[in-house]
Design an enzyme around this catalytic site. Structure first.
Site, PDB file in Angstrom:
ATOM      1  N   SER A 233      27.816 -49.693 -27.006  1.00 49.04           N
ATOM      2  CA  SER A 233      28.073 -49.123 -28.429  1.00 49.04           C
ATOM      3  C   SER A 233      27.021 -48.561 -29.014  1.00 49.04           C
ATOM      4  CB  SER A 233      28.624 -50.467 -29.036  1.00 49.04           C
ATOM      5  OG  SER A 233      29.244 -49.951 -30.218  1.00 49.04           O
TER       6      SER A 233
ATOM      7  N   ASP B 261      20.029 -36.490 -24.394  1.00 48.59           N
ATOM      8  CA  ASP B 261      20.569 -35.096 -24.690  1.00 48.59           C
ATOM      9  C   ASP B 261      19.102 -34.158 -25.436  1.00 48.59           C
ATOM     10  OD1 ASP B 261      23.138 -35.581 -23.907  1.00 48.59           O
ATOM     11  OD2 ASP B 261      23.854 -35.935 -26.098  1.00 48.59           O
TER      12      ASP B 261
ATOM     13  N   LYS C 198      31.336 -48.294 -24.058  1.00 47.49           N
ATOM     14  CA  LYS C 198      32.208 -48.659 -25.340  1.00 47.49           C
ATOM     15  C   LYS C 198      32.054 -47.517 -26.364  1.00 47.49           C
ATOM     16  CE  LYS C 198      33.937 -51.953 -28.941  1.00 47.49           C
ATOM     17  NZ  LYS C 198      33.526 -50.920 -29.768  1.00 47.49           N
TER      18      LYS C 198
END
Length: 726
Positions: A462, A473, A488
């Site tokens: 999460s 990224d 999740k």
């Protein structure tokens, strides 16, 4: 949510019936509120769930399968003729029946289950007293959830003959007194039957509607009023217990997560995905927990501070799937300070007598105290304090350890990113059920621009996946860990049903629905859902071969992508540099004795998993246990004989920083653990050193490689203090 699509006439008739109904209702039959609750849950699912999936024939089939698994996951109680009857009787109509307020099938199926359970208990009583031969080469399948349903009395008897033989052998290997074995097994199934006989109509309705919600995704649930109260209590930090979040799954209470700082987390034996088989108070008798109502089990685990609760657990990471362990835990109050971020500085020897310092932030959750106005707790503020302190101590690189971080505050996850990337950059995209997408951006100023590594595991979920994905990224950090994080990438909301009832009916306490309403996407466009975050450098792990991630749950929502956000990759570490770092790491892993042992464990685990059976031969099982004990003894001996590695560790806490005291320093993690044992009053004897945290050690070596190669800093550090253009 809008309920205006539910027939107003039907709604008023149901309301009138509720007002006229007596306050009590017969057990094992739908209660007076059940039809209306079922209709509300069905409408909420169709209109408000992220997927907007209609309740149709396909839903009906999934609902029946989910509901049967709740009571008979291993297909030991129902018979083939029962299943054929249910399918013929209800076919593809279950979902439509719920939309019309008809929940009778839930009670018909449950009552049949009770009948079969009573029959099996009587069969167990006879079999437990029978003579058994443990010299044959018989085997038994431990996991039957995909096996055919037993067809007739002969198959049922043979299935249970092996089951009782297996349980008898387990008791023999556990050194239960021979005279007590049969009694123990009989008592186990008496307790199982008694647990299910204690179910009331609210429990049956909760299971049935939860089976419905989980046809949409594994995180949507219906919570009856008692379960809603337990959910609310679990959110309070003052709770006294062991600090474990439980979930009912396939008849077992399964550990979902551990509250950082709680007794279970400190003890370190209980782990997510472990299943509780039995519970006892102090030295009292065992009570079987399989089939026990979850709210009752939770109440038994809670208790007075300082008292002891014992759990008999089926460990998820056991190489032998028949393994059972007893864990004794002392109940305690779970305090917010126990959940705080902590740190340490690892000093590593280098050439020419120099010491390279690697800072480590151990972050167990993304916490935030929303209620406090004066100096509220904040993950980001605490991590900033720890990192700033370690920078003053001259660290050369930094590790953010998220291996045990199951998530928490989304806003804190976003804010934490701001400590490591320039202000104003997008961190995560959130898509709602209407298809609208919004971006969350950093606001805090970047405070650290040196080499950074994020350490993850399959338990990282999460909010921790959002932070990890952003660091990856942007090319800001090297991500190291298992083959992926948990996966999740969804957001749930609690919808209390009472708000849709007339005031005069709210005393019926209809409960609530926990509903998936949003989905997370990385700034690069991909979702963290299902796939998780794949590391730049993967380390061997037993968890990679266990069914413990989002993808292993029933009906997980799929991975998908949206348009990438506008962001500028920083390239503190380039993709080419990752390859070089991975090659250096792979060489060390191949030479590491600990990783070699881990690979041996993985090989045995995969073999056992592929075989899907366990021997019922006593001599073979004893030989396997002897080999396991010898292997563990040999490893302890080898660890004790190792030469010191030259590392030193300085533990750092927020309290220590605020007080101005120097950090506690040790020459090894083993010494620190030994000190803890002495403080706990352990007997004074020569101890075998515990297994080292060789994964963290390898992560530190990777940071050392980054420092030596100049990766992660150089001119890239000049981005500190600049804002990223939207």
């Amino acid at each position: 949510m809008s309920l205006n699509r539910v027939s107003r006439g039907r709604f008023l008739v149901l309301c009138a019936a509720l007002l006229a109904a007596p306050p009590a209702f017969a057990a094992l039959k739908p209660g007076p509120a059940a039809p209306l609750i079922a209709q509300m849950v069905a409408r909420i699912l169709e209109t408000d769930h992220y997927d907007h999936h209609p309740l149709d024939a396909a839903t009906s089939k999934d609902l029946l399968n989910n509901y049967l698994q709740m009571y008979d996951y291993n297909r030991m109680f129902f018979e083939k003729k029962d299943i054929e009857e249910f399918k013929a009787r209800y076919g593809d109509t279950l979902a439509q029946r719920i939309k019309e307020g008809d929940v009778e099938p839930a009670f018909v199926i449950f009552n049949r289950f009770l009948d079969r359970l009573q029959e099996r208990r009587e069969l167990v009583d006879r079999l437990a007293d029978s003579t058994m031969d443990f010299t044959t080469d018989e085997t038994m399948a431990l996991d039957r959830h995909e096996a055919p349903w037993p067809d007739g009395k002969r198959e049922v008897d043979e299935l249970w003959r092996k089951r009782v033989k297996y349980e008898t052998l387990q008791e023999m290997l556990s050194k239960t007194k021979p005279a007590e074995i049969a009694k123990t097994i009989k008592t186990r199934y008496e307790g199982l039957l008694r647990s299910y006989q204690e179910y009331d109509s609210s429990d049956i309705l909760q299971n049935y509607l939860t089976a419905l919600t989980r046809t949409f995704d594994p995180h949507s649930d219906y919570m009856a009023a008692p379960e809603m109260e337990n959910f609310n209590i679990s959110m309070r930090l003052s709770l006294v217990g062991i600090g474990a979040v439980l979930r009912s799954e396939d008849g077992y209470a399964k550990i979902v997560s551990l509250v950082p700082g709680g007794p279970a987390a400190r003890d370190k034996r209980l782990k997510p995905n472990d299943r509780i088989e039995a519970i006892a108070q102090g030295d009292g008798p065992w009570m079987e927990a399989v089939g026990m109502k979850l709210d009752r089990l939770v109440q038994m685990i809670r208790g007075k501070k300082g008292t002891v609760v014992r759990l008999r657990v089926l460990p998820a990471d056991a190489l032998d799937p028949s393994t059972k362990v007893v864990i004794s835990l002392t109940r305690d109050e779970i305090k917010l300070t126990d959940q705080e971020a902590k740190a340490e500085i690892i000093s590593m020897p280098e050439a020419a007598g120099k010491k390279l310092k690697v800072g480590v932030v151990d972050l167990p959750s993304f916490y935030a105290d929303m209620k406090s106005v004066v100096d509220p707790k904040s993950t980001t503020r605490d991590v900033a304090a720890l990192v700033s302190y370690m920078e003053k101590q001259g660290i050369d690189g930094l590790i953010i350890d998220l291996r045990n971080n199951g998530g928490g505050s989304l806003s804190e996850s976003v804010a934490l990113c701001g400590l490591f990337i320039p202000e104003g950059g997008p961190v995560v995209q959130i898509k709602d059920a209407r298809g609208l997408i919004k971006e969350l951006r950093t606001e805090d100023s970047m405070i650290y621009s040196g080499p950074l590594l994020v350490l993850t595991s399959r338990a990282s979920a999460s909010a921790s996946e959002i932070f990890t994905a952003a660091m990856q990224d942007y090319g800001r950090a090297a991500v190291v860990g298992n083959k992926s994080t948990f996966g999740k990438g969804t957001v749930q909301s609690i919808i209390e049903l009472g708000q849709y009832l007339p005031a005069e009916l709210r005393s019926m306490r209809p409960g609530a629905v926990k509903l998936t309403i949003q989905k997370f996407y990385r700034v690069s466009g991909g979702s963290t859902q299902h796939r998780g975050v794949i590391p730049d450098i993967q380390l061997p792990s037993l968890e990679d071969y266990m069914d413990i991630a989002e993808s292993a749950l029933h009906h997980p929502m799929p991975y998908d992508e949206v348009k990438p956000a506008k962001y500028r990759r920083l390239n503190f570490v380039t993709r080419a540099e990752f390859k070089a770092l991975a090659a250096l790491s792979a060489r060390r892993v191949d030479e590491s004795q600990e990783f070699q042992w881990l690979r041996e464990d993985i090989k045995r685990f995969k073999k056992q998993k592929d075989e899907k059976t366990i021997s019922l031969n006593e001599a073979q099982r004893l030989a396997e246990k002897k080999a396991d004990d010898a292997r563990e003894a040999e490893r302890k001996k080898a660890r004790a004989a190792r030469k010191p590695d030259g590392l030193s560790f300085a533990e750092i806490t927020l309290e220590q920083i605020e007080s101005g005291k120097p950090p506690v320093t040790s020459t090894s993690t083993v010494a620190l653990q030994a000190d803890d044992a002495q403080e706990a009053g352990a007997a004074d004897y020569r101890r075998a050193p515990p297994p080292p945290d060789f994964v963290l050690d390898e992560a530190a070596d990777i940071v050392a490689d980054m420092v030596a190669r100049g990766d992660g800093t150089a001119s890239r550090a000049s981005t500190a203090g600049r804002k990223l253009a939207p």
